[in-house]
Design an enzyme around this catalytic site. Structure first.
Site, PDB file in Angstrom:
ATOM      1  N   THR A 184     -55.814  93.089  48.877  1.00 13.17           N
ATOM      2  CA  THR A 184     -54.535  93.215  48.180  1.00 13.17           C
ATOM      3  C   THR A 184     -53.453  93.760  49.100  1.00 13.17           C
ATOM      4  O   THR A 184     -53.723  94.587  49.961  1.00 13.17           O
ATOM      5  CB  THR A 184     -54.725  94.171  46.987  1.00 13.17           C
ATOM      6  OG1 THR A 184     -55.644  93.584  46.071  1.00 13.17           O
ATOM      7  CG2 THR A 184     -53.406  94.449  46.279  1.00 13.17           C
ATOM      8  N   ARG A 212     -60.282  86.212  35.060  1.00 14.84           N
ATOM      9  CA  ARG A 212     -60.321  87.665  35.232  1.00 14.84           C
ATOM     10  C   ARG A 212     -58.968  88.175  35.704  1.00 14.84           C
ATOM     11  O   ARG A 212     -58.322  87.582  36.555  1.00 14.84           O
ATOM     12  CB  ARG A 212     -61.406  88.041  36.231  1.00 14.84           C
ATOM     13  CG  ARG A 212     -61.492  89.553  36.553  1.00 14.84           C
ATOM     14  CD  ARG A 212     -60.762  89.900  37.830  1.00 14.84           C
ATOM     15  NE  ARG A 212     -61.034  91.271  38.266  1.00 14.84           N
ATOM     16  CZ  ARG A 212     -60.462  91.846  39.302  1.00 14.84           C
ATOM     17  NH1 ARG A 212     -59.558  91.175  40.017  1.00 14.84           N
ATOM     18  NH2 ARG A 212     -60.750  93.093  39.652  1.00 14.84           N
ATOM     19  N   ILE A 213     -58.518  89.282  35.124  1.00 13.90           N
ATOM     20  CA  ILE A 213     -57.263  89.921  35.506  1.00 13.90           C
ATOM     21  C   ILE A 213     -57.577  91.316  36.021  1.00 13.90           C
ATOM     22  O   ILE A 213     -58.337  92.057  35.398  1.00 13.90           O
ATOM     23  CB  ILE A 213     -56.287  89.997  34.317  1.00 13.90           C
ATOM     24  CG1 ILE A 213     -55.929  88.579  33.847  1.00 13.90           C
ATOM     25  CG2 ILE A 213     -55.018  90.771  34.691  1.00 13.90           C
ATOM     26  CD1 ILE A 213     -55.181  88.532  32.536  1.00 13.90           C
ATOM     27  N   GLY A 214     -57.006  91.659  37.162  1.00 15.64           N
ATOM     28  CA  GLY A 214     -57.271  92.957  37.767  1.00 15.64           C
ATOM     29  C   GLY A 214     -56.162  93.959  37.528  1.00 15.64           C
ATOM     30  O   GLY A 214     -55.324  93.811  36.637  1.00 15.64           O
ATOM     31  N   ASP A 215     -56.140  94.986  38.363  1.00 12.63           N
ATOM     32  CA  ASP A 215     -55.169  96.070  38.206  1.00 12.63           C
ATOM     33  C   ASP A 215     -53.782  95.717  38.718  1.00 12.63           C
ATOM     34  O   ASP A 215     -52.783  96.292  38.270  1.00 12.63           O
ATOM     35  CB  ASP A 215     -55.653  97.315  38.948  1.00 12.63           C
ATOM     36  CG  ASP A 215     -55.777  97.060  40.446  1.00 12.63           C
ATOM     37  OD1 ASP A 215     -56.625  96.229  40.835  1.00 12.63           O
ATOM     38  OD2 ASP A 215     -55.027  97.672  41.232  1.00 12.63           O
ATOM     39  N   THR A 235     -54.598  99.742  45.659  1.00 15.82           N
ATOM     40  CA  THR A 235     -55.501  98.698  46.139  1.00 15.82           C
ATOM     41  C   THR A 235     -56.929  99.216  46.054  1.00 15.82           C
ATOM     42  O   THR A 235     -57.157 100.419  46.105  1.00 15.82           O
ATOM     43  CB  THR A 235     -55.175  98.301  47.592  1.00 15.82           C
ATOM     44  OG1 THR A 235     -56.177  97.400  48.082  1.00 15.82           O
ATOM     45  CG2 THR A 235     -55.125  99.513  48.518  1.00 15.82           C
ATOM     46  N   GLY A 236     -57.878  98.304  45.914  1.00 19.05           N
ATOM     47  CA  GLY A 236     -59.274  98.717  45.847  1.00 19.05           C
ATOM     48  C   GLY A 236     -60.016  97.998  44.742  1.00 19.05           C
ATOM     49  O   GLY A 236     -59.687  96.867  44.382  1.00 19.05           O
ATOM     50  N   HIS A 237     -61.009  98.647  44.168  1.00 24.13           N
ATOM     51  CA  HIS A 237     -61.822  98.052  43.109  1.00 24.13           C
ATOM     52  C   HIS A 237     -61.016  98.045  41.817  1.00 24.13           C
ATOM     53  O   HIS A 237     -60.783  99.089  41.194  1.00 24.13           O
ATOM     54  CB  HIS A 237     -63.121  98.843  42.939  1.00 24.13           C
ATOM     55  CG  HIS A 237     -64.073  98.211  41.987  1.00 24.13           C
ATOM     56  ND1 HIS A 237     -64.296  98.699  40.720  1.00 24.13           N
ATOM     57  CD2 HIS A 237     -64.863  97.106  42.106  1.00 24.13           C
ATOM     58  CE1 HIS A 237     -65.187  97.939  40.098  1.00 24.13           C
ATOM     59  NE2 HIS A 237     -65.547  96.972  40.915  1.00 24.13           N
ATOM     60  N   GLY A 238     -60.577  96.859  41.409  1.00 26.22           N
ATOM     61  CA  GLY A 238     -59.618  96.737  40.323  1.00 26.22           C
ATOM     62  C   GLY A 238     -60.072  97.315  39.005  1.00 26.22           C
ATOM     63  O   GLY A 238     -59.296  97.964  38.292  1.00 26.22           O
TER      64      GLY A 238
END
EC number: 3.4.19.5
Length: 325
Positions: A184, A212-215, A235-238
């Site tokens: 990201t 799928r939708i992330g952060d 950024t990172g694990h959503g």
């Protein structure tokens, strides 16, 4: 009068040594491209909005990052992207998700923020907005790189071995050390007027389900800007960042505890990982113009410009620098 600030990141995760040079090159190029929008050579006042969009667009073109060209692939081998953009004065925002076959999701987010009555759209609506407001429809798979295909292949091989790297809780699973895809991207800027703008863009995570939708497009998780407090891009694990609401928690620490941008970022990134287990990072510009750079992942690419010098790094307290010009 506030001093202009531009701080960017190129993603947090288990980034292998082989990809550090590409990350640094992309970070420095994005900073140089965007600085002219924030601090024009003519001496005229620049704008944080243009600077953030320019920086993110630069990284969306670079396959070293997981945004635009080079985005991660879902289980069907397709690119689905998302982005968000927010201004800190009036709290205007534009958030888009599930975009396909367009190069610059961050620009679509800006068009939504500036010209439409909604704040968050996805799928067919986001696609229609992109194409009806000037984005070119790219040929199918034009955004797919060999690196992204290789990473998806690795992901599927691990599934057959009974391991699901999606639950490694980093944006880049630890087993995928040779992963040539990126992470990201995000930017935070403050201009001469004290206007704070934040933008974040991503292709998500390898092996995600379609839809799928992330952060990244979620205000308060992946992006938030408020001139009274500051601006944050994460950024990172959503899934972890969404559950913790990382961006908003950092700004709350600045507002209610009087913390600096750095102290707030350090505290909340650590607490997120302690409570949930996933890793990630954040870049922060406080309302006073102070900077925060923090991550609990192995590495996070970042860079900023100060006093005609580019400062950048990717791990620990190691800071590199070189002249802007």
């Amino acid at each position: 009068m506030p001093r202009p600030v531009l701080l960017i990141h190129g993603g947090a995760g288990d980034i292998p040594d082989s990809r550090i040079a590409g990350k640094f090159k992309g970070i420095k190029e994005a900073l140089r491209c965007a600085w002219g929008s924030l601090v024009p050579a003519s001496g005229a006042k620049g704008g944080a909005l243009d600077a953030v969009e320019t920086a993110v667009r630069s990284m969306e073109l670079d396959e070293n990052f997981n945004a635009g060209y080079g985005s991660c692939l879902n289980t069907d081998g397709q690119v689905e992207m998302e982005a968000s953009l927010m201004e800190g004065q009036d709290l205007r925002a534009g958030c888009v998700t599930l975009l396909r076959d367009v190069m610059h999701p961050i620009t679509v987010a800006r068009r939504l923020m500036e010209k439409q009555r909604h704040t968050f759209i996805g799928g067919e609506a986001a696609q229609e907005l992109a194409l009806s407001t000037g984005s070119e429809r790219l040929p199918a798979n034009a955004l797919v790189t060999e690196g992204a295909r290789f990473t998806l292949q690795q992901f599927k091989e691990q599934l057959t071995q009974g391991k699901d790297p999606f639950f490694a809780r980093t944006e880049l699973a630890a087993e995928q050390k040779t992963d040539p895809s990126g992470e990201t991207v995000g930017a935070v800027a403050m201009d001469h007027n004290g206007q704070i703008v934040v933008g974040t863009s991503t292709g998500g995570i390898t092996g995600k389900w379609p839809g799928r939708i992330g952060d990244t497009p979620i205000l308060g998780s992946g992006t938030y800007a408020d001139n009274a407090r500051g601006g944050v891009s994460t950024t990172g694990h959503g899934e972890t960042i969404m559950r913790y609401n990382l961006a908003q928690r950092i700004l709350a620490a600045i507002e209610h505890k009087g913390m600096s941008a750095q102290a707030a970022a350090d505290q909340e990134c650590r607490e997120m990982t302690r409570r949930i287990g996933g890793t990630g990072g954040a870049i922060v510009v406080g309302h006073a113009g102070d900077l925060g750079i923090s991550f609990t992942s192995q590495r996070m690419a970042w860079g900023y410009i100060q006093d005609d010098t580019i400062f950048y790094g990717i791990e620990g307290q190691v800071v590199h620098q070189e002249p802007l010009s």
